[in-house]
Design a protein around this motif. Sequence first.
Motif, PDB file in Angstrom:
ATOM      1  N   VAL A  26       0.828  -1.201   0.000  1.00  0.00           N
ATOM      2  CA  VAL A  26       0.000   0.000   0.000  1.00  0.00           C
ATOM      3  C   VAL A  26       0.864   1.252   0.000  1.00  0.00           C
ATOM      4  CG1 VAL A  26      -1.585   1.337   1.445  1.00  0.00           C
ATOM      5  CG2 VAL A  26      -2.001  -1.094   1.040  1.00  0.00           C
ATOM      6  N   ARG A  27       1.956   1.176   0.732  1.00  0.00           N
ATOM      7  CA  ARG A  27       2.836   2.346   0.827  1.00  0.00           C
ATOM      8  C   ARG A  27       3.502   2.635  -0.497  1.00  0.00           C
ATOM      9  NH1 ARG A  27       7.310   1.298   4.106  1.00  0.00           N
ATOM     10  NH2 ARG A  27       6.234  -0.370   5.188  1.00  0.00           N
ATOM     11  N   ARG A  28       3.849   1.611  -1.223  1.00  0.00           N
ATOM     12  CA  ARG A  28       4.709   1.829  -2.393  1.00  0.00           C
ATOM     13  C   ARG A  28       3.970   1.773  -3.723  1.00  0.00           C
ATOM     14  NH1 ARG A  28       9.901  -0.258  -1.310  1.00  0.00           N
ATOM     15  NH2 ARG A  28      10.316  -0.071  -3.540  1.00  0.00           N
ATOM     16  N   LEU A  29       2.776   1.149  -3.719  1.00  0.00           N
ATOM     17  CA  LEU A  29       2.071   1.025  -4.997  1.00  0.00           C
ATOM     18  C   LEU A  29       0.776   1.815  -4.959  1.00  0.00           C
ATOM     19  CD1 LEU A  29       2.396  -2.856  -5.321  1.00  0.00           C
ATOM     20  CD2 LEU A  29       3.724  -1.177  -6.587  1.00  0.00           C
ATOM     21  N   ASP A  30       0.262   2.121  -6.148  1.00  0.00           N
ATOM     22  CA  ASP A  30      -1.048   2.770  -6.171  1.00  0.00           C
ATOM     23  C   ASP A  30      -2.090   1.765  -5.689  1.00  0.00           C
ATOM     24  OD1 ASP A  30      -0.643   1.690  -9.178  1.00  0.00           O
ATOM     25  OD2 ASP A  30      -2.767   1.641  -8.610  1.00  0.00           O
ATOM     26  N   PRO A  31      -3.224   2.259  -5.162  1.00  0.00           N
ATOM     27  CA  PRO A  31      -4.184   1.380  -4.475  1.00  0.00           C
ATOM     28  C   PRO A  31      -4.644   0.190  -5.307  1.00  0.00           C
ATOM     29  CG  PRO A  31      -4.801   3.679  -4.148  1.00  0.00           C
ATOM     30  CD  PRO A  31      -3.644   3.684  -5.086  1.00  0.00           C
ATOM     31  N   ALA A  32      -4.924   0.406  -6.569  1.00  0.00           N
ATOM     32  CA  ALA A  32      -5.457  -0.704  -7.373  1.00  0.00           C
ATOM     33  C   ALA A  32      -4.411  -1.788  -7.553  1.00  0.00           C
ATOM     34  CB  ALA A  32      -5.930  -0.178  -8.718  1.00  0.00           C
ATOM     35  N   THR A  33      -3.188  -1.350  -7.854  1.00  0.00           N
ATOM     36  CA  THR A  33      -2.123  -2.340  -8.033  1.00  0.00           C
ATOM     37  C   THR A  33      -1.854  -3.072  -6.729  1.00  0.00           C
ATOM     38  OG1 THR A  33      -1.158  -0.810  -9.631  1.00  0.00           O
ATOM     39  CG2 THR A  33       0.189  -2.681  -8.967  1.00  0.00           C
ATOM     40  N   ALA A  92       8.099  -8.965  -2.583  1.00  0.00           N
ATOM     41  CA  ALA A  92       9.387  -8.380  -2.970  1.00  0.00           C
ATOM     42  C   ALA A  92       9.399  -8.048  -4.457  1.00  0.00           C
ATOM     43  CB  ALA A  92      10.528  -9.334  -2.630  1.00  0.00           C
ATOM     44  N   THR A  93       8.843  -8.920  -5.259  1.00  0.00           N
ATOM     45  CA  THR A  93       8.817  -8.656  -6.700  1.00  0.00           C
ATOM     46  C   THR A  93       8.025  -7.404  -7.006  1.00  0.00           C
ATOM     47  OG1 THR A  93       9.089 -10.969  -7.281  1.00  0.00           O
ATOM     48  CG2 THR A  93       8.037  -9.574  -8.926  1.00  0.00           C
ATOM     49  N   ALA A  94       6.894  -7.248  -6.341  1.00  0.00           N
ATOM     50  CA  ALA A  94       6.084  -6.051  -6.579  1.00  0.00           C
ATOM     51  C   ALA A  94       6.849  -4.795  -6.179  1.00  0.00           C
ATOM     52  CB  ALA A  94       4.774  -6.149  -5.808  1.00  0.00           C
ATOM     53  N   LEU A  95       7.536  -4.872  -5.045  1.00  0.00           N
ATOM     54  CA  LEU A  95       8.300  -3.708  -4.586  1.00  0.00           C
ATOM     55  C   LEU A  95       9.457  -3.417  -5.525  1.00  0.00           C
ATOM     56  CD1 LEU A  95       8.340  -4.352  -0.736  1.00  0.00           C
ATOM     57  CD2 LEU A  95       6.816  -2.882  -2.074  1.00  0.00           C
ATOM     58  N   GLU A  96      10.049  -4.491  -6.044  1.00  0.00           N
ATOM     59  CA  GLU A  96      11.133  -4.287  -7.006  1.00  0.00           C
ATOM     60  C   GLU A  96      10.602  -3.567  -8.237  1.00  0.00           C
ATOM     61  OE1 GLU A  96      12.857  -7.843  -8.576  1.00  0.00           O
ATOM     62  OE2 GLU A  96      14.095  -6.689  -9.977  1.00  0.00           O
ATOM     63  N   GLY A  97       9.444  -4.026  -8.700  1.00  0.00           N
ATOM     64  CA  GLY A  97       8.843  -3.384  -9.860  1.00  0.00           C
ATOM     65  C   GLY A  97       8.574  -1.920  -9.606  1.00  0.00           C
ATOM     66  N   SER A  98       8.142  -1.632  -8.387  1.00  0.00           N
ATOM     67  CA  SER A  98       7.891  -0.243  -8.042  1.00  0.00           C
ATOM     68  C   SER A  98       9.184   0.561  -8.100  1.00  0.00           C
ATOM     69  CB  SER A  98       7.271  -0.184  -6.639  1.00  0.00           C
ATOM     70  OG  SER A  98       7.458   1.079  -6.074  1.00  0.00           O
ATOM     71  N   SER A  99      10.253   0.019  -7.558  1.00  0.00           N
ATOM     72  CA  SER A  99      11.538   0.725  -7.586  1.00  0.00           C
ATOM     73  C   SER A  99      12.053   0.899  -9.003  1.00  0.00           C
ATOM     74  CB  SER A  99      12.590  -0.025  -6.768  1.00  0.00           C
ATOM     75  OG  SER A  99      12.256  -0.009  -5.413  1.00  0.00           O
ATOM     76  N   ARG A 100      11.741  -0.052  -9.863  1.00  0.00           N
ATOM     77  CA  ARG A 100      12.197   0.029 -11.244  1.00  0.00           C
ATOM     78  C   ARG A 100      11.240   0.859 -12.097  1.00  0.00           C
ATOM     79  NH1 ARG A 100      16.951  -1.755 -12.923  1.00  0.00           N
ATOM     80  NH2 ARG A 100      16.057  -2.610 -14.809  1.00  0.00           N
ATOM     81  N   GLY A 144      13.056  -4.286   0.715  1.00  0.00           N
ATOM     82  CA  GLY A 144      11.988  -3.795  -0.150  1.00  0.00           C
ATOM     83  C   GLY A 144      12.457  -3.121  -1.413  1.00  0.00           C
ATOM     84  N   TRP A 145      13.691  -3.438  -1.826  1.00  0.00           N
ATOM     85  CA  TRP A 145      14.236  -2.839  -3.044  1.00  0.00           C
ATOM     86  C   TRP A 145      14.209  -1.315  -2.995  1.00  0.00           C
ATOM     87  CZ3 TRP A 145      16.844  -5.958  -6.203  1.00  0.00           C
ATOM     88  CH2 TRP A 145      16.559  -7.329  -6.117  1.00  0.00           C
ATOM     89  N   ASP A 146      14.345  -0.761  -1.842  1.00  0.00           N
ATOM     90  CA  ASP A 146      14.255   0.676  -1.669  1.00  0.00           C
ATOM     91  C   ASP A 146      15.644   1.310  -1.744  1.00  0.00           C
ATOM     92  OD1 ASP A 146      12.865   2.805   0.978  1.00  0.00           O
ATOM     93  OD2 ASP A 146      13.843   3.279  -0.938  1.00  0.00           O
ATOM     94  N   PRO A 147      15.916   2.088  -2.791  1.00  0.00           N
ATOM     95  CA  PRO A 147      17.265   2.648  -2.943  1.00  0.00           C
ATOM     96  C   PRO A 147      17.629   3.667  -1.852  1.00  0.00           C
ATOM     97  CG  PRO A 147      16.031   2.783  -5.007  1.00  0.00           C
ATOM     98  CD  PRO A 147      15.070   2.404  -3.945  1.00  0.00           C
ATOM     99  N   GLN A 148      16.620   4.127  -1.120  1.00  0.00           N
ATOM    100  CA  GLN A 148      16.929   5.063  -0.042  1.00  0.00           C
ATOM    101  C   GLN A 148      17.301   4.342   1.249  1.00  0.00           C
ATOM    102  OE1 GLN A 148      16.689   8.062  -1.130  1.00  0.00           O
ATOM    103  NE2 GLN A 148      15.468   7.645  -2.962  1.00  0.00           N
TER     104      GLN A 148
END
Lengths: 223, 200, 192
Positions: free
Chosen positions: A34-41, A64-72, C126-130
């Motif tokens: 929820v913190r890193r992705l938009d609500p629907a995703t 982790a994969t979802a968070l990685e995608g967010s970072s990328r 969390g793959w967080d670069p920060q």
Amino acid sequence: MNEGRHITRASVALVLLLLDFAAQPVRATDERLVRRLDPATAQAVGRIVDDARAAGLPADPLVATALEGSSRRASPARIVNAVRRQLGELERARAALGSGAGEAEIVAGAAALRAGVPADTIARLRGLRPDQPLVVPLVVVADLVTRGVPVTTASASIVSALCAGLGDAELLRLREQVALDIRGGASPGRAVVLRAQDLGLALDGQPRAPAAERTAPMRTRAP
Amino acid sequence: MTTAVNLLHVTSEGSASFQFTGMTDADLVASVLGGNLDAFAVLVDRYHDDCRRLARHLLGHEHDAEDATQETFLRAYAGLARYDERNAFRSWLYRILVNQCRTLGRQRRRRDRRFVQDPEALGLAAGPPGDADGELRQALAAALAGLAPRLREAFLLKHGEGLDYAEMSRITGVGISALKMRVKRAADEVRPKLERLLRG
Amino acid sequence: MADVDERIAAEVAWIYRTHPRPEAAARERLMERIREARPPGRRGLGPTWWLRPRAISLPPLAWAASALVLVALGGSLMWLAPLGPGAQNASTAVTTAPAGESRRLVRFAVQAPGARRVALVGDFNGWDPQASPMRRVGGTWLLSLPVSGGRHVYAFVVDGERWLSDPAAPLAPEDEFGFRKSVLVVRDPESL
């Protein structure tokens, strides 16, 4: 502004695609989503994660994969696809490894499948090492294939290694040597064949010599 | 609760070899010269087994081989500043090793008057009767042991290590045509001893 | 006669390559002696040393990563400088865990002499670069983090935008996001 609407449309389309309109309660571990992705995703991914948990499969790698995608900065569609695909790989890995498989083994197995290692190779490895973790052999075979070693050669080398009773340290060493050889310009397949031969392995699962009629298998370990 | 999984970065028991695996030999040499001993441990890890193997086959004795290998690395370590990174580190090392083996070989021959390579010790113990492969290999090991040292040296570098003649020349300090001659003479000597077994 | 010779050559190669088996104890014995020996003399710092061309061949994919690892003129000078007894090592390593801890301390390391900042990213943060900026020692970037047992994936982010895998570690297959991450396997502390 335009962009915002575009993203919202895509997210809505995703939700529709998943054919589930019911709002799900957000669970504790999904707060990261929820913190890193938009609500629907976040919701879409959250549902896949719930499916994984319900099936007794590891959930953390999916998050982790979802968070990685967010970072990328990947698109929501790509993120959801990635998570969905990974769930499939985890399922198939568990099928190949058996229900007694540990979490790390399943994750390593999923990666090996993604690299192109056949499921029955994974099952065969399990048979060769039923009581000890398969994580390192799976990591090594996935690494070799990722570096360009033909799948059959890489698979045969690890199967052969386990047949010969090689341990994790030796497998890691083999991987390291092969990576070095490839970096030095060797062709990946040949590098594996040569380094496997150094360990007394031949790549059809039987230790033996080149180009000779075989009667009985030679002992390849020094007494 | 995760299952027990093994430590990734253990490539040999207890040594520092897992570090520096991304670095080239020349980089490692530079690091050693900069004061970092662990970088040398990685070079040892990369080449010790291969050196020991060559020494073992050249000398026939396990302890001699280990001595020659140790001496090689000690000399390489002491003379590291002389390594020219335009050459392959392996070649430079092998050159030192071949010279060490020549010296040690000469000393032992003066003592023992013959070269005895024990196939048992090399793990070539015969299999069950009718094990054609085993017999062949024993005969081959014996034939190699019977070669004059220079011939064996050239033959093993060519067919054991799989080097080309240019590389062999750099390592041995012997000219290419002389090396070709030595390999041929070695083959001529070994062949008749195996012909019966190869035909059978 | 030619195929007899070929057969002989093949058998020589087999005998040669399979005997004797590699032996770690022999390496250790050697390192004992090396540790006692005098350190090698330093190479002369003449002007031509770092100007000599290095012939390096790498597979294409490695170029982006190694662009930072390869010696630039300035970079090589750093490696010539003595690192001293507390010399930092250039690659990732895992230590034993303190008693009762469920995680092990992992030291991540990467050579990136030209970078302004490097961050560690992975499934454990969390793959967080920060989240995990690395600190610089000479040309090497370091960071130690407690990591739980199991298989993990990670990478380094250079200057906020370039993602780099760890040259020393096994690779994970390419993912949806077009990147091949590095794999870290940590032994479950309770098992030791």
